[in-house]
Design a protein around this motif. Structure first.
Motif, PDB file in Angstrom:
ATOM      1  N   PHE A   1       0.785  -1.231   0.000  1.00  0.00           N
ATOM      2  CA  PHE A   1       0.000   0.000   0.000  1.00  0.00           C
ATOM      3  C   PHE A   1       0.825   1.292   0.000  1.00  0.00           C
ATOM      4  CE2 PHE A   1      -3.214   3.065   1.355  1.00  0.00           C
ATOM      5  CZ  PHE A   1      -4.308   2.645   0.606  1.00  0.00           C
ATOM      6  N   PRO A   2       2.108   1.294   0.396  1.00  0.00           N
ATOM      7  CA  PRO A   2       2.861   2.554   0.407  1.00  0.00           C
ATOM      8  C   PRO A   2       2.842   3.305  -0.928  1.00  0.00           C
ATOM      9  CG  PRO A   2       4.089   0.910   1.602  1.00  0.00           C
ATOM     10  CD  PRO A   2       2.913   0.197   0.985  1.00  0.00           C
TER      11      PRO A   2
ATOM     12  N   LYS B   1      10.063   3.059  -0.597  1.00  0.00           N
ATOM     13  CA  LYS B   1      10.684   2.467   0.593  1.00  0.00           C
ATOM     14  C   LYS B   1      10.739   3.470   1.741  1.00  0.00           C
ATOM     15  CE  LYS B   1      13.495  -0.925  -1.909  1.00  0.00           C
ATOM     16  NZ  LYS B   1      14.874  -1.374  -2.228  1.00  0.00           N
ATOM     17  N   GLU B   2      11.014   4.724   1.421  1.00  0.00           N
ATOM     18  CA  GLU B   2      11.053   5.761   2.452  1.00  0.00           C
ATOM     19  C   GLU B   2       9.671   5.961   3.079  1.00  0.00           C
ATOM     20  OE1 GLU B   2      12.571   9.212   0.531  1.00  0.00           O
ATOM     21  OE2 GLU B   2      14.629   8.428   0.357  1.00  0.00           O
TER      22      GLU B   2
ATOM     23  N   ASP C   1       7.166   7.425   9.926  1.00  0.00           N
ATOM     24  CA  ASP C   1       6.295   7.367  11.102  1.00  0.00           C
ATOM     25  C   ASP C   1       4.836   7.562  10.706  1.00  0.00           C
ATOM     26  OD1 ASP C   1       8.460   6.948  12.743  1.00  0.00           O
ATOM     27  OD2 ASP C   1       8.694   9.065  13.279  1.00  0.00           O
ATOM     28  N   ALA C   2       4.598   8.435   9.730  1.00  0.00           N
ATOM     29  CA  ALA C   2       3.229   8.709   9.303  1.00  0.00           C
ATOM     30  C   ALA C   2       2.580   7.457   8.720  1.00  0.00           C
ATOM     31  CB  ALA C   2       3.212   9.831   8.273  1.00  0.00           C
ATOM     32  N   TYR C   3       3.346   6.699   7.912  1.00  0.00           N
ATOM     33  CA  TYR C   3       2.773   5.496   7.303  1.00  0.00           C
ATOM     34  C   TYR C   3       2.569   4.412   8.360  1.00  0.00           C
ATOM     35  CZ  TYR C   3       1.827   1.577   4.265  1.00  0.00           C
ATOM     36  OH  TYR C   3       1.233   0.489   3.672  1.00  0.00           O
TER      37      TYR C   3
ATOM     38  N   VAL D   1      -0.875   2.447   9.205  1.00  0.00           N
ATOM     39  CA  VAL D   1      -1.038   0.994   9.281  1.00  0.00           C
ATOM     40  C   VAL D   1      -1.680   0.605  10.609  1.00  0.00           C
ATOM     41  CG1 VAL D   1       0.195  -1.213   9.474  1.00  0.00           C
ATOM     42  CG2 VAL D   1       0.831   0.428   7.689  1.00  0.00           C
ATOM     43  N   ALA D   2      -1.203   1.187  11.695  1.00  0.00           N
ATOM     44  CA  ALA D   2      -1.719   0.852  13.018  1.00  0.00           C
ATOM     45  C   ALA D   2      -3.185   1.232  13.171  1.00  0.00           C
ATOM     46  CB  ALA D   2      -0.887   1.563  14.082  1.00  0.00           C
TER      47      ALA D   2
END
Length: 474
Positions: A303-304, A330-331, A336-338, A342-343
């Motif tokens: 999903f990134p 990859k970055e 932290d935002a991604y 996810v969480a």
């Protein structure tokens, strides 16, 4: 002379015209998964793989495996029986039972016909004789196709009800890169107007392309290579010089399949954003995102790219050079935002997948049940929240659609007891796993109780060779 034209209109049109706020979706759900599991750590150590690579890298903890008496009909029949009994369903009200599967046990007779027979065996002769049934196959998206077909039917016939069943056994060759993603089980869902769990919008975006990323072909071997006789003499009633062999295990290219998954899903995602005239990031409107999970972390790992392309701050433009583009993805994945994203939106659907393995057609729906069970367990109220669905099937096709959680969702899933059931799974060792995989065991490891069981396969009667017979074990 005045001419009056008459156009016949179906009565449901007038019913619908008065019910503009009517919703359509999943009213009830039940599941059945294999009760045996092999810890991923056990498999990893036996294969010389660092366990953390599978556990923390892919999110895998256990893989479930069918017992000797279980097949896709058994899992489907168990899930359907639970759905009926837990929700006091009157089978005379069910007009369709549509099955999504890529694990059929017959090239002609559908699993759906077995289900009708077994439900009549348990609930009364002829109780489903009026019911339409069929199997739908398109790899892992076949269950979503069955859902959408039944939704279309219910929208046209809002007083009627349908059932969607997904059932599969994900089996891979020993030592292959897919071996640690195995799983087995089924879900059954009641589809109605004004559902209690989730109502789906009418918009569905699709991306399709015919490819060979994962498939289960009929393979051939020369009869002489088996018999040692080149004269093409009859062998087990086979007159042809070639023997066709069908394996449950697929032919697949893991990296290529992942790329097809990403490409189809990305295209369907942005088509959905276009047809819904969404401004800003589409994923921001979804409380949770349910994806097909061949392994638990597949969704968060692919999903990134979508996250970056659809970010309001334009993390990706799509015009970067290929190397730069991949570095940016990859970055994003490490940001932290991604991770926060996810969480909050992805991980609750992953929990069950980590404990079950791949359910093929049932994967995205088990993700839904996993997320709902998490919210219920934690007392989180999500009525009115929108969920996004990103489904995929190899071969290949993606569908993106959304649903709104309904006020009765918590009561409707209360009897499923998802995490409690998964906690009762029976652990087996590596040698027993090998015996199961190779079908060397003659007797079940667990005695069937309050479930369906494959009783026998006919081997004598020439008019019934291969017929499968099932019984309910009290």
């Amino acid at each position: 002379m005045q001419v009056l034209w008459y156009f016949p209109v179906h009565p449901s049109y007038f019913y619908l015209s008065k019910q503009t706020d009517m919703t359509f979706g999943i009213d009830a759900v039940a599941f059945d998964v294999a009760q045996l599991h092999l810890p991923i750590k056990t498999l990893a150590e036996a294969r010389g793989i660092e366990p953390e690579k599978l556990e923390k890298g892919l999110g895998l903890l256990k893989m479930t495996l069918p017992d000797v008496h279980q097949d896709t009909v058994v899992f489907a029949a168990n899930a359907l029986t639970k759905l009926i009994t837990q929700n006091n369903i009157d089978l005379k009200e069910i007009d369709r039972i549509y099955v999504g599967t890529e694990s059929g046990i017959d090239s002609s007779k559908p699993i759906g016909s077995f289900l009708v027979s077994l439900m009549e065996q348990k609930f009364g002769e002829g109780v489903l004789s009026h019911c339409d049934t069929l199997d739908i196959t398109f790899a892992c998206i076949g269950g979503v196709d069955a859902l959408h077909t039944c939704l279309d039917f219910i929208r046209l016939n809002p007083t009627k009800k349908a059932i969607v069943v997904t059932t599969d056994i994900a089996k891979y060759d020993l030592g292959s890169t897919g071996e640690y993603t195995q799983g087995a089980g089924a879900l059954a869902m009641l589809i109605t107007a004004d559902p209690r769990i989730i109502a789906f919008s009418a918009e569905v975006a699709v991306s399709t392309k015919g490819v060979f990323d994962f498939f289960k072909p009929y393979r051939t071997v020369a009869k002489g290579d088996i018999t040692g006789n080149g004269a093409n003499e009859p062998w087990f009633d086979v007159l042809e010089a070639e023997i066709e062999i069908h394996k449950d295990q697929p032919v697949f290219d893991g990296q290529y399949s992942n790329q097809c998954y990403t490409d189809r899903t990305k295209e369907a995602y942005f088509r959905f954003k276009e047809i819904t005239n969404t401004t800003g990031s589409l994923y921001e409107r979804w409380e949770a995102i349910l994806m097909h999970l061949p392994y638990a972390f597949q969704g968060r790992r692919m999903f990134p790219e979508i996250y970056g392309l659809d970010a309001e701050s334009t993390l990706l433009t799509g015009s970067e050079e290929p190397t730069e583009y991949q570095l940016k993805i990859k970055e994003i994945a490490k940001s932290d935002a991604y991770r926060k994203f996810v969480a909050e939106r992805l991980q609750f659907a992953e929990t069950a997948s980590s404990l079950i393995g791949n359910l093929y057609t049932g994967s995205v729906f088990m993700g839904l049940l996993s997320a709902l069970s998490h919210y219920a367990q934690n007392g989180t109220e999500i009525s009115g929240k929108k969920f996004g669905f990103l489904a995929y099937g190899s071969g290949s096709k993606s569908k993106v659609f959304e649903g709104t959680v309904q006020p009765g969702w918590k009561d409707a899933i209360a009897q499923t007891q998802l995490f409690q059931t998964l906690a009762e799974s029976h652990e087996i060792g590596f040698e027993t796993y090998l015996q199961l995989h190779k079908k060397e065991l003659k007797n079940s490891l667990l005695t069937p109780k309050n479930e369906w069981s494959l009783h026998r396969i006919e081997k004598q009667d020439p008019n019934l060779l291969g017929a499968r017979y099932y019984e309910w074990a009290e």
